[in-house]
Design an enzyme around this catalytic site. Structure first.
Site, mmCIF file in Angstrom:
data_model
loop_
_atom_site.group_PDB
_atom_site.id
_atom_site.type_symbol
_atom_site.label_atom_id
_atom_site.label_comp_id
_atom_site.label_asym_id
_atom_site.label_seq_id
_atom_site.Cartn_x
_atom_site.Cartn_y
_atom_site.Cartn_z
ATOM 1 N N LYS A 238 8.931 -12.289 -5.669
ATOM 2 C CA LYS A 238 9.593 -10.981 -5.553
ATOM 3 C C LYS A 238 10.847 -11.051 -4.686
ATOM 4 C CE LYS A 238 5.283 -8.552 -6.315
ATOM 5 N NZ LYS A 238 4.297 -7.570 -5.837
ATOM 6 N N CYS B 148 -0.555 -3.051 -2.803
ATOM 7 C CA CYS B 148 0.542 -2.672 -3.701
ATOM 8 C C CYS B 148 1.421 -1.542 -3.157
ATOM 9 C CB CYS B 148 -0.002 -2.296 -5.077
ATOM 10 S SG CYS B 148 -0.853 -3.662 -5.880
ATOM 11 N N LYS C 64 3.229 -14.991 -8.634
ATOM 12 C CA LYS C 64 4.333 -14.039 -8.732
ATOM 13 C C LYS C 64 5.374 -14.275 -7.639
ATOM 14 C CE LYS C 64 1.379 -10.569 -8.117
ATOM 15 N NZ LYS C 64 0.717 -9.298 -7.757
ATOM 16 N N CYS D 18 -6.790 0.575 -12.437
ATOM 17 C CA CYS D 18 -6.670 -0.754 -11.834
ATOM 18 C C CYS D 18 -8.033 -1.443 -11.756
ATOM 19 C CB CYS D 18 -6.065 -0.652 -10.438
ATOM 20 S SG CYS D 18 -5.932 -2.283 -9.693
ATOM 21 N N ARG E 34 4.447 -2.300 -18.121
ATOM 22 C CA ARG E 34 5.417 -2.076 -17.034
ATOM 23 C C ARG E 34 6.829 -2.385 -17.529
ATOM 24 N NH1 ARG E 34 3.838 -5.382 -11.938
ATOM 25 N NH2 ARG E 34 2.153 -3.862 -11.780
ATOM 26 N N CYS F 70 -0.996 3.390 -3.888
ATOM 27 C CA CYS F 70 -0.963 2.599 -5.117
ATOM 28 C C CYS F 70 -1.745 3.341 -6.200
ATOM 29 C CB CYS F 70 -1.581 1.231 -4.870
ATOM 30 S SG CYS F 70 -3.373 1.320 -4.691
ATOM 31 N N ARG G 276 9.806 -11.152 -10.359
ATOM 32 C CA ARG G 276 9.560 -9.796 -10.871
ATOM 33 C C ARG G 276 10.817 -8.913 -10.749
ATOM 34 N NH1 ARG G 276 3.982 -8.521 -10.577
ATOM 35 N NH2 ARG G 276 2.789 -10.396 -11.044
ATOM 36 N N CYS H 75 -7.226 -1.440 -2.509
ATOM 37 C CA CYS H 75 -7.840 -2.741 -2.205
ATOM 38 C C CYS H 75 -6.857 -3.530 -1.351
ATOM 39 C CB CYS H 75 -8.203 -3.487 -3.505
ATOM 40 S SG CYS H 75 -6.845 -4.412 -4.230
HETATM 41 FE FE1 SRM Z 1 0.493 -4.788 -7.324
HETATM 42 C C1 SRM Z 1 -1.991 -6.548 -8.799
HETATM 43 C C2 SRM Z 1 -0.066 -2.207 -9.355
HETATM 44 C C3 SRM Z 1 3.401 -3.442 -6.316
HETATM 45 C C4 SRM Z 1 0.506 -6.905 -4.627
HETATM 46 N N1 SRM Z 1 -0.769 -4.474 -8.865
HETATM 47 C C5 SRM Z 1 -1.693 -5.341 -9.353
HETATM 48 C C6 SRM Z 1 -2.324 -4.808 -10.644
HETATM 49 C C7 SRM Z 1 -1.502 -5.305 -11.788
HETATM 50 C C8 SRM Z 1 -3.826 -5.089 -10.819
HETATM 51 C C9 SRM Z 1 -4.234 -6.316 -11.576
HETATM 52 O O1 SRM Z 1 -3.748 -7.423 -11.304
HETATM 53 O O2 SRM Z 1 -5.116 -6.177 -12.428
HETATM 54 C C10 SRM Z 1 -2.111 -3.293 -10.409
HETATM 55 C C11 SRM Z 1 -2.063 -2.425 -11.668
HETATM 56 C C12 SRM Z 1 -2.592 -1.041 -11.359
HETATM 57 C C13 SRM Z 1 -2.383 -0.084 -12.452
HETATM 58 O O3 SRM Z 1 -3.409 0.392 -13.035
HETATM 59 O O4 SRM Z 1 -1.257 0.278 -12.747
HETATM 60 C C14 SRM Z 1 -0.897 -3.299 -9.519
HETATM 61 N N2 SRM Z 1 1.531 -3.190 -7.854
HETATM 62 C C15 SRM Z 1 1.095 -2.180 -8.635
HETATM 63 C C16 SRM Z 1 2.021 -0.990 -8.587
HETATM 64 C C17 SRM Z 1 2.110 -0.215 -9.888
HETATM 65 C C18 SRM Z 1 1.569 -0.100 -7.423
HETATM 66 C C19 SRM Z 1 2.161 1.272 -7.362
HETATM 67 O O5 SRM Z 1 1.363 2.165 -7.136
HETATM 68 O O6 SRM Z 1 3.369 1.458 -7.472
HETATM 69 C C20 SRM Z 1 3.313 -1.703 -8.161
HETATM 70 C C21 SRM Z 1 4.104 -2.217 -9.328
HETATM 71 C C22 SRM Z 1 5.315 -2.939 -8.878
HETATM 72 C C23 SRM Z 1 6.299 -3.308 -9.950
HETATM 73 O O7 SRM Z 1 6.899 -2.409 -10.506
HETATM 74 O O8 SRM Z 1 6.483 -4.505 -10.178
HETATM 75 C C24 SRM Z 1 2.751 -2.872 -7.381
HETATM 76 N N3 SRM Z 1 1.782 -5.154 -5.809
HETATM 77 C C25 SRM Z 1 2.884 -4.409 -5.499
HETATM 78 C C26 SRM Z 1 3.355 -4.741 -4.193
HETATM 79 C C27 SRM Z 1 4.512 -4.084 -3.477
HETATM 80 C C28 SRM Z 1 5.816 -4.767 -3.771
HETATM 81 O O9 SRM Z 1 5.912 -5.619 -4.651
HETATM 82 O O10 SRM Z 1 6.779 -4.429 -3.095
HETATM 83 C C29 SRM Z 1 2.516 -5.730 -3.698
HETATM 84 C C30 SRM Z 1 2.574 -6.357 -2.294
HETATM 85 C C31 SRM Z 1 3.704 -7.285 -2.114
HETATM 86 C C32 SRM Z 1 3.312 -8.676 -2.500
HETATM 87 O O11 SRM Z 1 3.353 -8.992 -3.674
HETATM 88 O O12 SRM Z 1 2.916 -9.438 -1.610
HETATM 89 C C33 SRM Z 1 1.538 -5.989 -4.734
HETATM 90 N N4 SRM Z 1 -0.527 -6.478 -6.831
HETATM 91 C C34 SRM Z 1 -0.411 -7.148 -5.650
HETATM 92 C C35 SRM Z 1 -1.405 -8.187 -5.607
HETATM 93 C C36 SRM Z 1 -1.640 -9.184 -4.443
HETATM 94 C C37 SRM Z 1 -0.747 -10.347 -4.551
HETATM 95 C C38 SRM Z 1 -1.051 -11.382 -3.494
HETATM 96 O O13 SRM Z 1 -0.137 -12.043 -3.019
HETATM 97 O O14 SRM Z 1 -2.213 -11.572 -3.151
HETATM 98 C C39 SRM Z 1 -2.139 -8.083 -6.819
HETATM 99 C C40 SRM Z 1 -3.326 -8.964 -7.268
HETATM 100 C C41 SRM Z 1 -2.918 -10.325 -7.705
HETATM 101 O O15 SRM Z 1 -1.738 -10.639 -7.905
HETATM 102 O O16 SRM Z 1 -3.827 -11.137 -7.832
HETATM 103 C C42 SRM Z 1 -1.562 -6.991 -7.551
HETATM 104 FE FE1 SF4 Z 2 -4.966 -2.026 -7.678
HETATM 105 FE FE2 SF4 Z 2 -5.395 -2.999 -5.274
HETATM 106 FE FE3 SF4 Z 2 -2.921 -2.879 -6.230
HETATM 107 FE FE4 SF4 Z 2 -4.107 -0.675 -5.562
HETATM 108 S S1 SF4 Z 2 -3.610 -2.347 -4.137
HETATM 109 S S2 SF4 Z 2 -3.017 -1.009 -7.483
HETATM 110 S S3 SF4 Z 2 -6.212 -1.073 -6.065
HETATM 111 S S4 SF4 Z 2 -4.529 -4.136 -7.024
#
Ligand code: SRM
Ligand code: SF4
Length: 557
Positions: free
Chosen positions: A206, A470, A204, A427, A71, A421, A140, A466
């Site tokens: 944000k 995201c 993390k 993922c 990323r 997402c 981030r 899930c």
């Molecule tokens: Fe996310 C984990 C993709 C924005 C909440 N996110 C992941 C991972 C890295 C999976 C992993 O941990 O193994 C995903 C990688 C998928 C892949 O194959 O690329 C992933 N997140 C993404 C992206 C690429 C989604 C997208 O389709 O655009 C976004 C990348 C953002 C960036 O450039 O930094 C992305 N993730 C978000 C957001 C939205 C935001 O930040 O505005 C959220 C919700 C906001 C928040 O953080 O509360 C988000 N991602 C999560 C979570 C749950 C965190 C939590 O508080 O429980 C995880 C899992 C974790 O951290 O354990 C996660």
């Molecule tokens: Fe992966 Fe769940 Fe985030 Fe979608 S919402 S990219 S399935 S961690």
């Protein structure tokens, strides 16, 4: 890996070095060591495997097809023409031929082999970009509203987003050592980071900056959402919204999404110290024993606004003033053309779920070479072309259409307001499809909308594979969250401007059940909506769903 183990790995990582250097050299596997998968995230790198071929590899007794996601951090989404051209070339050389624009204005490469990682990172470094802190338990990518050429307040907000990003970037030189210089530094110890200390954050973190009336960054979903306040066409300061977040787990009611709370107003020059004060508060009080309870939203929810305000005063000397009035009208991107202050034009290009394949990349390259200047990545996985001369606008539209990218004529308001997402196949946490499925589901929604005569109605649709959320699905007027292959929890009733969470209405639904529910809602909306009433507000007013007042209600149907 236990949560305490993660804390130990971070603390003993010698400022994020771990044993990454050795991991990259191991000839017996395509993977990196378990402990290094924790550390690599801080470097913007995730170990993944191709889930489409998992079963077949298992049967053939082969290890999973390990590959990496990288990323690239893009503070405020600002990216120059030269940087874009380099990122694009690298997708072909080291990635899977696609670029993925993210929901936080960053860029992802998928399908990168371990052997290619260094070259890829060197390629992004060569154009002044990095992937440090794109992931990991640190602050981030800092988000920012994306129309900077539209006026001084927008431009000032972007400038502050970039300064904030630089201020909160970890101080370690490990990223340069490991990826750019390729050197193994033998250290018994390393200096603690001045902001993050030795163990970094519990989770993390944000931050985003919104410029009303746009809430494209979803300010209420951020650990800290700053809201730029305008006075006499200048930036007067920022309202501060603290403690938002999306992630939760199915069947675990102690986990839930939360809206941030509005805690006051600060002057522009107070932004860095106040942000740092909140970050260090989370560093010191966040729950390091349970990663499911470790986000700042829980730290604050378990305490109070007054407690946080006290911490900010103690740590920064800043007493927040009462929040100033502001209004958000939408959380989606502003579509189409807009004129900049210099008389040139910007165009927001709709990129379906942020995925740019070879055809779309080629179209963009043509445009960026000849018609447009710099780019802005948006918080909704789209991009903005800047610096287009007035007489080139129709050329730009034609090239976009030929590249299957856009076209004001091409996509319905429903599609332009839909975001998924990544989910399958990269993922590791995905329970259901998202990016690969939403386009088809939206086609079905479009048919229903046309049948009820509401095809011109924009409705925010957010799908996640899930419950981690995201695509910020709990802020979708319609939210879909994966439970199992082909099965989703269906949510309804968030506001169009991102200031109210939705609520679960149907659990574990298959496509037929989803379409049946949406058909009924669209029918009622068509027949009973008020003038200019948005779909989410209608759903609440008409009693299709009860409004949520706290995130803990989101998952109670
Ligand atoms: Fe996310 C984990 C993709 C924005 C909440 N996110 C992941 C991972 C890295 C999976 C992993 O941990 O193994 C995903 C990688 C998928 C892949 O194959 O690329 C992933 N997140 C993404 C992206 C690429 C989604 C997208 O389709 O655009 C976004 C990348 C953002 C960036 O450039 O930094 C992305 N993730 C978000 C957001 C939205 C935001 O930040 O505005 C959220 C919700 C906001 C928040 O953080 O509360 C988000 N991602 C999560 C979570 C749950 C965190 C939590 O508080 O429980 C995880 C899992 C974790 O951290 O354990 C996660
Ligand atoms: Fe992966 Fe769940 Fe985030 Fe979608 S919402 S990219 S399935 S961690």
């Amino acid at each position: 890996m236990s949560d305490l183990n993660v804390e130990k790995i971070k603390s003993e990582s010698r400022a994020l070095r771990g044993t990454l250097h050795d991991s990259l050299e191991d000839p017996t596997t395509g993977a990196i060591r378990d402990a290094d998968t924790v550390i690599s995230k801080f470097h913007g790198i995730y170990q993944q495997d191709d889930r489409d071929v998992r079963g077949e590899r298992r049967e053939a007794r082969l290890e999973p097809l390990y590959q990496f996601m990288l990323r690239v951090r893009v503070p405020g989404g600002r990216i120059s023409r030269e940087q874009w051209q380099a990122l694009d070339r690298l997708a072909e050389e080291y990635g899977n031929g696609t670029l993925r624009l993210t929901s936080r204005q960053a860029v992802q490469y998928h399908g990168v082999s371990r052997e290619s990682l260094r070259e890829l990172v060197r390629g992004i470094d060569a154009v002044g970009m990095d992937s440090l802190a794109a992931c990991g338990d640190v602050n981030r990518n800092v988000m920012c509203h994306v129309q900077p050429e539209l006026g001084p307040v927008q431009a000032a907000a972007l400038d502050w987003a970039e300064r904030l990003s630089a201020h909160l970037t970890p101080s370690t030189s490990a990223w340069k050592e490991i990826w750019i210089n390729g050197e193994k530094v033998e250290l018994d110890d390393a200096e603690d980071d001045p902001v993050y200390g030795r163990a970094y954050l519990p989770r993390k973190f944000k931050i985003g900056i919104a410029v009303p009336p746009h809430n494209d960054i979803d300010a209420y979903s951020q650990d800290i959402g700053f809201v730029a306040i305008e006075q006499d066409h200048r930036l007067a300061g920022f309202n501060v919204i603290a403690g938002g977040g999306m992630g939760c787990s199915h069947g675990e009611p102690d986990t839930f999404p939360l809206l941030g709370r509005l805690i006051g107003f600060i002057e522009p020059e107070q932004l860095l110290v106040v942000a740092e004060a909140i970050v260090t508060t989370q560093r010191d009080f966040g729950d390091r024993t349970n990663r499911k309870h470790a986000r700042f939203k829980y730290t604050l929810d378990d305490r109070s606004t007054e407690w946080l305000l006290e911490q900010i005063v103690q740590r920064s000397g800043v007493e927040l003033k009462p929040a100033r009035p502001f209004e958000f009208t939408q959380s989606s991107d502003r579509n189409g053309w807009a004129e900049s202050t210099d008389g040139r034009w910007q165009y927001t290009v709709f990129v379906e779920n942020g995925r740019l394949g070879p055809a779309q990349r080629a179209g963009l390259n043509r445009l960026i070479g000849h018609h447009a200047a710099d780019l802005r990545l948006t918080p909704n996985q789209n991009l903005v072309l800047t610096g287009v001369a007035a007489d080139q606008r129709s050329d730009v539209e034609q090239i976009l259409q030929a590249a299957e990218l856009d076209g004001s004529a091409g996509h319905s308001p429903l599609r332009k307001h839909a975001m998924a997402c990544v989910a399958m196949p990269t993922c590791g946490l995905a329970m259901a499809e998202a990016e690969r499925y939403l386009p088809d589901l939206v086609t079905r929604f479009e048919e229903l909308a046309a049948r009820h005569g509401i095809e011109d109605q924009p409705i925010n649709i957010r799908m996640s594979g899930c419950p981690n959320g995201c695509s910020r699905p709990y802020l979708g007027e319609i939210g879909l969250v994966g439970r199992a292959p082909g099965r989703y929890n269906l949510y309804l009733g968030a506001s169009f401007n991102g200031d109210r969470l939705n609520r679960l209405v149907l659990a574990n639904a298959d496509e037929a059940a989803i379409l049946d529910a949406v058909d009924g809602w669209f029918g009622r909306f068509a027949a009973e909506r008020g003038r200019a009433e948005t779909f989410g507000n209608f759903a609440v007013r008409a009693g299709l769903v009860a409004a949520t007042s706290h995130g803990s209600e989101v998952n109670s149907a």
